[in-house]
Scaffold this active site. Structure first.
Site, PDB file in Angstrom:
ATOM      1  N   ARG A 197      19.686  -4.179  48.359  1.00  0.00           N
ATOM      2  CA  ARG A 197      20.070  -3.966  49.774  1.00  0.00           C
ATOM      3  C   ARG A 197      21.230  -4.914  50.057  1.00  0.00           C
ATOM      4  O   ARG A 197      21.070  -6.143  49.954  1.00  0.00           O
ATOM      5  CB  ARG A 197      18.890  -4.263  50.710  1.00  0.00           C
ATOM      6  CG  ARG A 197      19.306  -4.325  52.160  1.00  0.00           C
ATOM      7  CD  ARG A 197      18.138  -4.336  53.123  1.00  0.00           C
ATOM      8  NE  ARG A 197      17.515  -3.028  53.204  1.00  0.00           N
ATOM      9  CZ  ARG A 197      16.655  -2.665  54.163  1.00  0.00           C
ATOM     10  NH1 ARG A 197      16.328  -3.505  55.118  1.00  0.00           N
ATOM     11  NH2 ARG A 197      16.130  -1.452  54.168  1.00  0.00           N
ATOM     12  N   HIS A 212      21.563   4.953  53.530  1.00  0.00           N
ATOM     13  CA  HIS A 212      20.174   4.508  53.320  1.00  0.00           C
ATOM     14  C   HIS A 212      19.435   5.693  52.681  1.00  0.00           C
ATOM     15  O   HIS A 212      18.606   6.359  53.312  1.00  0.00           O
ATOM     16  CB  HIS A 212      19.553   4.108  54.661  1.00  0.00           C
ATOM     17  CG  HIS A 212      18.289   3.302  54.553  1.00  0.00           C
ATOM     18  ND1 HIS A 212      17.698   2.982  53.341  1.00  0.00           N
ATOM     19  CD2 HIS A 212      17.497   2.752  55.512  1.00  0.00           C
ATOM     20  CE1 HIS A 212      16.617   2.266  53.572  1.00  0.00           C
ATOM     21  NE2 HIS A 212      16.464   2.114  54.862  1.00  0.00           N
ATOM     22  N   GLN A 254      15.491   6.024  52.628  1.00  0.00           N
ATOM     23  CA  GLN A 254      14.959   6.363  53.951  1.00  0.00           C
ATOM     24  C   GLN A 254      15.088   7.863  54.215  1.00  0.00           C
ATOM     25  O   GLN A 254      14.126   8.532  54.589  1.00  0.00           O
ATOM     26  CB  GLN A 254      15.734   5.570  55.027  1.00  0.00           C
ATOM     27  CG  GLN A 254      15.256   5.834  56.431  1.00  0.00           C
ATOM     28  CD  GLN A 254      13.878   5.252  56.680  1.00  0.00           C
ATOM     29  OE1 GLN A 254      13.635   4.085  56.403  1.00  0.00           O
ATOM     30  NE2 GLN A 254      12.954   6.047  57.196  1.00  0.00           N
ATOM     31  N   ASP A 287      17.901   5.709  65.781  1.00  0.00           N
ATOM     32  CA  ASP A 287      17.894   4.432  65.053  1.00  0.00           C
ATOM     33  C   ASP A 287      18.504   3.388  65.997  1.00  0.00           C
ATOM     34  O   ASP A 287      19.088   3.742  67.038  1.00  0.00           O
ATOM     35  CB  ASP A 287      18.720   4.574  63.745  1.00  0.00           C
ATOM     36  CG  ASP A 287      18.707   3.313  62.889  1.00  0.00           C
ATOM     37  OD1 ASP A 287      17.831   2.448  63.090  1.00  0.00           O
ATOM     38  OD2 ASP A 287      19.601   3.176  62.011  1.00  0.00           O
ATOM     39  N   CYS A 300      13.509   5.388  61.874  1.00  0.00           N
ATOM     40  CA  CYS A 300      13.303   4.745  60.566  1.00  0.00           C
ATOM     41  C   CYS A 300      12.589   3.400  60.684  1.00  0.00           C
ATOM     42  O   CYS A 300      12.019   2.923  59.721  1.00  0.00           O
ATOM     43  CB  CYS A 300      14.637   4.564  59.860  1.00  0.00           C
ATOM     44  SG  CYS A 300      15.812   3.610  60.835  1.00  0.00           S
ATOM     45  N   ARG A 343       7.503   6.304  52.874  1.00  0.00           N
ATOM     46  CA  ARG A 343       8.436   5.542  52.033  1.00  0.00           C
ATOM     47  C   ARG A 343       7.754   5.191  50.713  1.00  0.00           C
ATOM     48  O   ARG A 343       8.362   5.259  49.641  1.00  0.00           O
ATOM     49  CB  ARG A 343       8.859   4.233  52.742  1.00  0.00           C
ATOM     50  CG  ARG A 343       9.708   4.402  53.990  1.00  0.00           C
ATOM     51  CD  ARG A 343      11.112   4.862  53.705  1.00  0.00           C
ATOM     52  NE  ARG A 343      11.826   4.018  52.754  1.00  0.00           N
ATOM     53  CZ  ARG A 343      12.512   2.917  53.064  1.00  0.00           C
ATOM     54  NH1 ARG A 343      12.594   2.529  54.321  1.00  0.00           N
ATOM     55  NH2 ARG A 343      13.159   2.219  52.126  1.00  0.00           N
TER      56      ARG A 343
HETATM   57  N1  NVA Z   1      20.746   1.126  60.769  1.00  0.00           N
HETATM   58  C1  NVA Z   1      19.770   0.089  60.567  1.00  0.00           C
HETATM   59  C2  NVA Z   1      18.686   0.589  59.677  1.00  0.00           C
HETATM   60  C3  NVA Z   1      17.593  -0.403  59.378  1.00  0.00           C
HETATM   61  C4  NVA Z   1      16.539   0.160  58.471  1.00  0.00           C
HETATM   62  C5  NVA Z   1      20.455  -1.123  59.958  1.00  0.00           C
HETATM   63  O1  NVA Z   1      21.296  -0.947  59.070  1.00  0.00           O
HETATM   64  O2  NVA Z   1      20.166  -2.251  60.377  1.00  0.00           O
HETATM   65  N1   CP Z   2      13.446   1.451  57.526  1.00  0.00           N
HETATM   66  C1   CP Z   2      13.660   0.370  56.766  1.00  0.00           C
HETATM   67  O1   CP Z   2      14.410   0.391  55.788  1.00  0.00           O
HETATM   68  O2   CP Z   2      12.983  -0.724  57.174  1.00  0.00           O
HETATM   69  P1   CP Z   2      13.180  -2.212  56.652  1.00  0.00           P
HETATM   70  O3   CP Z   2      14.523  -2.689  57.160  1.00  0.00           O
HETATM   71  O4   CP Z   2      12.031  -2.971  57.277  1.00  0.00           O
HETATM   72  O5   CP Z   2      13.138  -2.219  55.160  1.00  0.00           O
END
Ligand code: NVA
Ligand code: CP
Length: 299
Positions: free
Chosen positions: A99, A126, A129, A219, A258, A286
């Site tokens: 990540r 993502h 997801q 989101d 998500c 997930r």
């Molecule tokens: N769009 C959000 C998704 C988190 C799972 C982010 O990137 O923070």
């Molecule tokens: N939806 C998701 O990826 O959650 P986290 O940021 O908690 O991993």
């Protein structure tokens, strides 16, 4: 095979079949050792609850092992190159989940790895997801549904656009002006949708997007790394809140997010806790979907 973009997945329906099987087996207590002796390294440059825990549990439930690595406490945080990190980890582990902020960093890691690399979220996509969300939609509705995404044209939106087009589901995205998904994503999604017989549409009017939709997805308005833009974003996105008034314009829609959610910002308590909300089924799936993915990539 790597999973950098959702477009990397070949044969989504087979992956969903496997996830369904794993979900069913988990319910009746069937255990597996498919990944016995295998290790997944997981590098996090950003925070995570669901991705970290679901991957770790998925590896355990398949008889394997995982290692949680924080970017900033690795030598990466002191300037070691992505190339050398990838080459080193390839000598130890069987798969790498990462990540990161920059999508190009994940591409670079994959370029120098001899093991499968999984994108656990970047600023662009993502894919894990969106894959599990599509699995959830197939489980609870079908791809004949119309999906409306309301909010920021961000990583989650991008993967949903591409994924919906791949499975042939109509998707309508409503974003404020200036916060649309990248043109490159929209045009690829439209190109794919043309071949799968689905529709991709973009509007700046949330009511237009949700008109007669079967599912509403949203989101956060401020993604990880955008904290400095918070004040401006809260103002711009205000008309895009998923609240009971907006939901009324859909076709008794399921509600997806998500997570993590900023309750009272992009979604109200009433909607996220309401009877049509499936956000925790999404979170659960997930695990099952990623088990299917790890089975495919690491076995
Ligand atoms: N769009 C959000 C998704 C988190 C799972 C982010 O990137 O923070
Ligand atoms: N939806 C998701 O990826 O959650 P986290 O940021 O908690 O991993």
């Amino acid at each position: 095979m790597n999973l950098i973009s959702i477009l990397d997945v070949k044969d989504i329906s087979l992956l969903f079949e496997r996830a369904k099987q794993f979900k069913k087996e988990k319910r009746i207590g069937v255990c597996h050792e498919y990944l016995h002796g295998k290790t997944l390294a997981m590098i996090f440059e950003k925070a995570s609850t669901r991705t970290r825990v679901s991957f770790e549990v998925a590896m355990n439930q398949l008889g394997g092992h995982s290692i949680y690595l924080e970017w900033k406490t690795m030598q990466l945080g002191r300037g070691e190159s992505l190339k050398d990190t990838a080459k080193t980890l390839s000598r130890y582990v069987d798969g790498l989940m990462i990540r990161a902020y920059r999508h190009s960093d994940v591409v670079e890691i994959a370029k120098h790895s001899d093991i499968p690399v999984i994108n656990g979220l970047t600023d662009l996509e993502h894919p894990c997801q969106a894959l599990s969300d599509l699995f959830t939609i197939q489980e609870l509705r079908s791809f004949d549904a119309k999906l409306a995404y309301v909010g920021d044209g961000n990583n989650v939106c991008n993967s949903l656009l591409l994924g919906s087009a791949l499975v042939g589901m109509d998707i309508s995205v409503a974003c404020p002006k200036g916060y649309e998904p990248p043109e490159s994503i929209i045009s690829i999604a439209k190109e794919i949708a043309d071949t799968t017989g689905s529709k991709v549409s973009l509007t700046h009017d949330p009511f237009e997007a949700v008109a007669d939709c079967d599912i509403i997805y949203t989101d956060v308005w401020v993604s990880m790394g955008q904290e400095e833009e918070r004040k401006r974003r809260l103002k711009v996105f205000r008309p895009f809140q998923v609240n009971s008034e907006l939901v009324k314009h859909g076709n008794d829609p399921l509600i997806m997010h998500c997570l993590p959610a900023k309750r009272g910002e992009e979604i109200t308590d009433e909607v996220i806790d309401g009877p049509n909300s499936i956000v925790f089924t999404q979170a659960e799936n997930r695990l099952h979907l990623q088990k299917a993915l790890l089975f495919r990539l690491l076995k």
